[in-house]
Design an enzyme around this catalytic site. Structure first.
Site, PDB file in Angstrom:
ATOM      1  N   GLU A 284       0.877  -1.170   0.000  1.00  0.00           N
ATOM      2  CA  GLU A 284       0.000   0.000   0.000  1.00  0.00           C
ATOM      3  C   GLU A 284       0.910   1.214   0.000  1.00  0.00           C
ATOM      4  O   GLU A 284       1.748   1.367   0.885  1.00  0.00           O
ATOM      5  CB  GLU A 284      -0.845   0.051   1.281  1.00  0.00           C
TER       6      GLU A 284
ATOM      7  N   ASP B 224      -6.313   9.557   9.891  1.00  0.00           N
ATOM      8  CA  ASP B 224      -5.012   9.067  10.333  1.00  0.00           C
ATOM      9  C   ASP B 224      -4.594   9.642  11.670  1.00  0.00           C
ATOM     10  O   ASP B 224      -4.867  10.802  11.984  1.00  0.00           O
ATOM     11  CB  ASP B 224      -3.944   9.398   9.278  1.00  0.00           C
TER      12      ASP B 224
END
Lengths: 272, 410
Positions: free
Chosen positions: A53, A64
Site C-alpha cells: 500500500e 489518520d
C-alpha cells in the site's frame, strides 16, 4: 493469449496455496524524501511484503493518527505530489512486475487531477488497486466504475461500526480484497484485540468469499502473528512510518523499515 | 454548466447532495453514525415536544427573537438603500452560533449521548457549545487551532470558565480546518458516547441541512419583521460567509422568493490577486474535504491551502455545499471584501450606530457600504449582524497600529 490474472487475485491464490497470511505494508510515498522512499519501496518485496500500500500524501488526513499524519507532512514538505507518487510506482514496476501495489489516500487529490486522467496515469504506471478512505460505497461509483475499466480495484472497507444492515452494501461489488479496519478511531491509535477482531472477521467471512485483510493498530510481530492465524492478510502502517520518524537519518530509517518488515513477515510465516 | 435539474424543494437528495455538492464523504467508521444521526433527526425535528422545548429555550435562554434594527445614520450617510440590521449580536453568547448549538444539543440528549465535542475558529461556536453543554450538564471538549488560541484568547477563557476542555491543535496550520480534522478523529474514536456539534453548514450530510434548519430562525424572523414594518419582503439580504451558517440561516426562508437578492460576502483577506484570502467560491475549485464536496482553496496537486482573513471566523478554506449550489445555479450572488475594507466598515458602524460588530459581520457591512449608494431609498436591505465585536478588540487595535506603522514607513 488470455489476459493475465489480476496481480491481487494471483497473490492471494499463492498465499492460499502456501497456507499463510499475506503481509500488506503501508508507507507514505515520498517519506522522508523521494529517493529514500523509492529505495524502501523497491526493498519491500524482498523483505517480505506480499502486497504494497503506497500512501498518496494529503494535507488533511482526517482518518489518520499522528504517525501517518507526520509521514504525509514529511513527504509534502520534501516536495512529494501526485505526479511524483505515480512516477514512483512506474520506477518500482521497472524492477517488479508481480507484487500488487495499491494506492491509498483521500479523494481530493484524485478529484483535483480528474478521475479520468488519474486512472489513465495510475493504470499506465502499474497500479492494481485504490483505497480511498473518504469515499464510501454511497459515493464510490464515480471512481469504481471507470477504475474497473482500467483493471483497477477500488477496495472496500468494513469497520467495527459497520452493522448487519450495512454490511451487504459494502460487500456487494467489492473487488480485490476487503479491508477490515480492526478498531474505531484513527490509524495507529489503539492496539488491536485479536479475540474481538477474530470474531468480527468470522462474521464477515460467513458472508463473502473475498480475501479479508485486517489492519489498524497492528504494530508488533506478536500482534501480527496472532491476526495472521485467521486473517488472509495483515496490514501494518504506522509501525513502519514510526521507523522513519524516529530515525536519525534517511538511510537509517530505510534500514529500520525493512528490518521491521522482515520481523513481521517472519512472525506471520510462523502463524499457522 | 447549465441550471441543475434538481428543484429547490427536493434538496438535498437522499445522499445529502445539493446538485453535485454536499454528500457524505467520510471514512466507513463514521458512515453508520451519519446515517443514524440523519434518522434520529428526521424522527424528532417535527415533533411537538422537541419544537416546544427548543422554542422555550430560544426565548428564555437565548433571548430571541432578535431585533430588526433600522440603521438610520448608516442609511443617511450612504444616501441609498434603506438599511436594517438583524441583531444576532444581541443574543446570548454574542453571536448566532447558539441557535444551532441548542438544536444539536437537544438532538444529542435525545440520542442518549453524554459527551459533546466541537471545533472552533474564532471561538464563538466553541463558546456557544460550551454554554449549552454547561446548561445540559454534558462533558465538553473543544478543538481549537493553536494560531486561533493566540488571537482569540478571551474566548478560550470563556470556554474554560464554562467547564469545557479546550484542546489546542497544532498540526497543519493550527486553524479551523485542523481543529475540524481533529474533532472528526475524536468522533471516529469515541463513536458510542460522543455527539459532534459541527458549527457551520458544512461537514457530512445531514450536518449542512440540520445546521441550516436550526439557523433558519434568523430568516424566518426577518421575514415576519420586514413584512410587519414595511408591508413587503426585503429586496436584498447580505451576510458574511466563512462556512456560511449565518448566511444560510438568513437566506433559506427566502429561497423561493426570486425577487429577494441573496448576497454572500466572503473574505478577500489581503486581496484576491495576492492569493492570501479565504474566498472559496471566488478563488477556489470544487473538491472534497470534511465530508462534503464543495468549493475549496487548494493547490494544483489537490492539497488544501491556508485561508487568510483578519477575521478568524471566516478563516476556512471551504464553504457549505448549499452555498456552492446557490452559487452555481445563480440563485445567490457571492462577492468578497478585503481585510482593509472590513476594518473600515467595523469603525464606521462603531461611530455611526454605536454598535461594535464582529469582524466577520463587518465584511457584510463593508459590502453594504459599497452597494447601498447605488440603490434607491425604496430598496430594503437587511444585513445580518451575526455577532458582536468585543472579541476582536485586540485584533483591530493591532491591525490599526500595524497599518499606521506601514503607512508611516511608506
Amino acid at each position: 493469449m488470455a489476459s493475465p490474472r489480476h496481480r491481487i487475485a494471483q497473490r492471494f491464490d499463492e498465499l492460499q496455496a502456501a497456507d499463510r497470511a499475506g503481509l500488506i505494508t503501508f508507507i507514505s510515498a515520498g517519506d522522508p524524501d523521494y529517493d529514500t522512499s523509492l529505495d524502501i519501496l523497491r526493498g519491500l518485496p524482498a523483505a517480505g511484503a506480499d502486497i504494497i500500500e503506497l500512501g498518496m500524501p494529503f494535507s488533511d488526513p482526517m482518518a489518520d493518527g499522528p504517525s501517518i499524519q507526520q509521514a504525509s507532512r514529511r513527504a509534502l514538505n520534501a516536495g512529494q505530489d501526485m505526479h511524483k507518487t505515480l512516477a514512483m510506482v512506474r520506477a518500482f514496476r521497472e524492477q517488479d512486475s508481480e507484487t500488487p501495489l495499491v494506492l491509498m489516500g483521500y479523494y481530493n487529490p484524485i478529484h483535483r487531477m480528474g478521475v479520468a486522467r488519474f486512472l489513465e496515469l495510475a493504470s499506465d504506471a502499474g497500479v492494481d488497486g485504490l483505497i480511498v478512505v473518504d469515499l464510501p460505497p454511497e459515493h464510490d461509483e464515480e471512481l469504481r466504475h471507470p477504475a474497473q475499466a482500467h483493471g483497477l480495484h477500488v477496495i472496500r472497507l468494513a469497520t467495527p461500526t459497520t452493522d448487519e444492515r450495512r454490511l451487504p452494501r459494502i460487500l456487494q461489488d467489492a473487488p480485490g480484497f476487503l479491508y477490515y479496519v480492526s478498531s474505531t478511531g484513527v490509524t495507529g491509535a489503539t492496539d488491536a484485540m485479536p479475540e474481538q477482531v477474530e470474531a468480527q472477521w468470522r462474521r464477515i467471512r460467513r458472508q463473502i468469499d473475498l480475501p479479508i485483510g485486517v489492519g489498524f493498530g497492528i504494530r508488533t510481530p506478536d500482534q501480527a502473528r496472532r491476526i495472521a492465524g485467521f486473517a488472509d492478510a495483515v496490514v501494518v502502517g504506522s509501525a513502519l512510518t514510526d521507523c522513519l520518524q524516529h530515525a536519525e537519518c534517511a538511510v537509517e530509517g530505510k534500514h529500520a523499515v525493512l528490518e521491521r518488515v522482515r520481523a513481521l513477515a517472519d512472525a506471520i510465516a510462523e502463524a499457522r | 454548466m447549465g441550471f441543475p435539474a434538481q428543484r429547490l424543494e427536493s434538496v438535498p437528495d437522499a445522499n445529502g447532495c445539493f446538485g453535485h455538492f454536499g454528500g457524505r464523504f467520510v471514512a466507513e467508521t463514521l458512515m453508520p453514525l451519519t446515517l443514524d444521526l440523519e434518522a434520529q433527526y428526521a424522527a424528532v425535528k417535527d415533533s411537538a415536544s422537541f419544537r416546544a422545548e427548543l422554542a422555550a429555550l430560544q426565548r428564555d435562554f437565548v433571548g430571541r427573537r432578535s431585533p430588526l434594527y433600522f440603521a438610520a445614520r448608516l442609511t443617511d450617510r450612504l444616501k441609498g438603500a434603506t438599511i436594517y440590521l438583524k441583531r444576532e449580536d444581541l443574543m446570548h453568547t454574542g453571536a448566532h452560533k447558539i441557535n444551532n448549538c441548542l438544536g444539536q444539543m437537544l438532538l444529542a440528549r435525545h440520542m442518549g449521548k453524554q459527551r459533546i465535542i466541537a471545533e472552533t475558529g474564532a471561538g464563538m461556536h466553541g463558546v456557544a457549545t460550551a454554554t449549552v453543554a454547561a446548561r445540559f450538564g454534558m462533558d465538553c471538549t473543544i478543538y481549537m487551532g493553536s494560531a486561533d488560541i493566540d488571537r482569540q484568547h478571551p474566548n478560550v477563557e470563556r470556554m474554560q470558565l464554562l467547564g469545557a476542555e479546550v484542546v489546542p491543535v497544532s498540526h497543519g496550520t493550527g486553524t479551523l480546518k485542523d481543529a475540524m480534522n481533529e474533532a472528526m478523529r475524536d468522533w471516529a474514536t469515541n463513536v458510542a458516547s460522543t455527539f459532534y456539534i459541527i458549527g457551520t453548514v458544512a461537514g457530512p450530510h445531514p450536518y449542512p441541512t440540520l445546521v441550516r434548519d436550526f439557523q433558519s430562525i434568523i430568516g424566518q424572523e426577518v421575514r415576519e419583521q420586514v413584512l410587519d414594518r414595511e408591508g413587503r419582503l426585503p429586496d436584498s439580504l447580505l451576510a458574511c460567509i466563512g462556512g456560511g451558517s449565518n448566511a444560510m440561516g438568513l437566506f433559506h426562508p427566502f429561497l423561493q422568493d426570486p425577487d429577494v437578492r441573496l448576497i454572500g460576502v466572503e473574505a478577500a483577506g489581503h486581496g484576491m490577486a495576492t492569493g492570501r484570502h479565504a474566498a472559496s467560491l471566488q478563488g477556489g475549485v470544487p473538491g472534497v474535504l470534511h465530508g462534503n464536496r464543495t468549493y475549496l482553496l487548494q493547490s494544483e496537486d489537490g492539497q488544501i491551502v491556508d485561508a487568510h482573513s483578519v477575521s478568524a471566523g471566516l478563516d476556512y478554506p471551504g464553504i457549505g455545499p448549499e452555498h456552492a449550489w446557490l452559487h452555481e445555479t445563480g440563485r445567490g450572488d457571492y462577492v468578497a471584501i478585503t481585510d482593509d475594507e472590513a476594518i473600515d466598515a467595523f469603525r464606521t458602524l462603531c461611530h455611526l450606530e454605536g454598535i461594535i460588530p464582529a469582524l466577520e459581520s463587518s465584511h457584510a457591512i463593508a459590502h453594504a457600504i459599497k452597494l447601498a449608494p447605488t440603490l434607491p431609498s425604496s430598496h430594503i436591505m437587511v444585513i445580518n449582524l451575526s455577532g458582536r465585536g468585543d472579541k476582536d478588540m485586540t485584533t483591530v487595535t493591532r491591525y490599526l497600529a500595524d497599518t499606521s506603522t506601514n503607512r508611516g514607513a511608506a
